[in-house]
Design an enzyme around this catalytic site. Structure first.
Site, mmCIF file in Angstrom:
data_model
loop_
_atom_site.group_PDB
_atom_site.id
_atom_site.type_symbol
_atom_site.label_atom_id
_atom_site.label_comp_id
_atom_site.label_asym_id
_atom_site.label_seq_id
_atom_site.Cartn_x
_atom_site.Cartn_y
_atom_site.Cartn_z
ATOM 1 N N PRO A 1 8.319 1.666 15.993
ATOM 2 C CA PRO A 1 8.470 2.323 14.691
ATOM 3 C C PRO A 1 7.522 1.695 13.668
ATOM 4 C CG PRO A 1 10.603 1.605 15.559
ATOM 5 C CD PRO A 1 9.539 1.026 16.433
ATOM 6 N N GLU A 2 6.904 2.534 12.848
ATOM 7 C CA GLU A 2 6.018 2.048 11.788
ATOM 8 C C GLU A 2 6.655 2.392 10.433
ATOM 9 O OE1 GLU A 2 1.885 3.145 12.505
ATOM 10 O OE2 GLU A 2 2.201 3.104 14.659
#
Ligand SMILES: [Zn+2]
Length: 279
Positions: free
Chosen positions: A2-3
């Site tokens: 996840p960013e």
């Protein structure tokens, strides 16, 4: 992994769902998830009975503020998920390592198959001293309002490849492999252009591409990739992967010039780009 957009979607969901709730009990079954603590009891005791007052984000870290001096810090690592359940009767997914139950009903589960993610409690005012990674976080591209001229100065001060720099958490917080490729395509810049070689126009294009790409990604609730399935607090996948223009598109026609998207090896990972549209 996840960013920033995926973590921001979760932050907004958590803000609606858990702020104001009081922690009734905490159950830890995977001690690796709370590895910064001496033992799981220490972690549980710091949370028990506290009320959640706010949910913030710093880079890819979620900061859940508690009444009193403490905050619960959450990092999803490669594969971490936070999932809300209405009751304990809803079957817990495999790899559920931490469960937080609220007095008002409902619970929050931390699920993490690859166990690179973590949760820990620390004093809110001492976050920077206690958490090395937070102390050195660079600008937050969603939160920081900055003139593009200043951004240009920061780029020129460095002599780094653009992709490296965008992914450098000390320069800018929250961008990883997926969004750096998408941003650079939108900006029309190659991954290996040097940061101190950009024209004023290119600086402005990059500046705009960063905020537009990240804001769009949040709007479409993040990207869920096939291998490391990202889901939101309610277990739904994001939709932004449908709007990716280069990431994992090797050989597919570029949406601007129809030439096949190229792939290069870079620092042990892949980078995707168009050889014609990015200079
Ligand atoms: Zn192209």
């Amino acid at each position: 992994m996840p960013e920033l957009p995926e973590v921001e979607v979760l932050r907004r969901d958590l803000d609606k769902e858990i702020v104001g709730k009081k922690i009734k009990s905490v159950e830890v079954t995977g001690t690796r998830s709370v590895r910064r603590h001496k033992n799981k009891k220490e972690f549980i005791d710091l949370l028990d009975g506290h009320k959640i007052t706010a949910v913030q984000r710093r880079g890819k870290y979620l900061i859940v503020k508690l009444d009193g001096a403490e905050a619960l810090v959450i990092h999803l690592g490669m594969s971490g998920q936070l999932l809300r359940a209405k009751s304990a009767r809803e079957k817990a997914p495999k790899h559920t390592h931490v469960v937080i139950t609220f007095t008002q009903g409902g619970l929050l589960r931390f699920v993490d198959p690859r166990t690179f993610g973590e949760m820990f409690v620390t004093k809110y005012d001492e976050l920077d001293e206690q958490v090395e990674e937070l102390a050195h976080l660079g600008i937050d591209p969603l939160e920081t309002a900055m003139a593009w001229e200043l951004f240009g100065h920061l780029l020129a001060e460095r002599h780094a490849r653009l992709k490296n720099l965008l992914m450098d958490q000390k320069f800018m917080a929250g961008i990883g492999n997926v969004y750096s490729d998408e941003i650079l395509f939108t900006a029309g810049l190659r991954w290996d252009r040097m940061s101190d070689s950009l024209s004023q126009q290119e600086i402005r294009r990059l500046y705009r591409a960063i905020s537009e790409t990240l804001q769009d990604a949040v709007k479409y609730r993040g990207s869920s990739l096939a291998d490391e399935q990202y889901v939101d607090l309610f277990g739904n996948t994001g939709e932004y992967q449908q709007y990716h223009q280069v990431y994992d598109h090797e050989g597919k026609p570029c949406q601007r010039c129809r030439r096949p998207i190229a792939r290069a090896r870079f620092s042990n990972r892949s980078t995707f780009y168009c050889e014609a549209c990015q200079v």
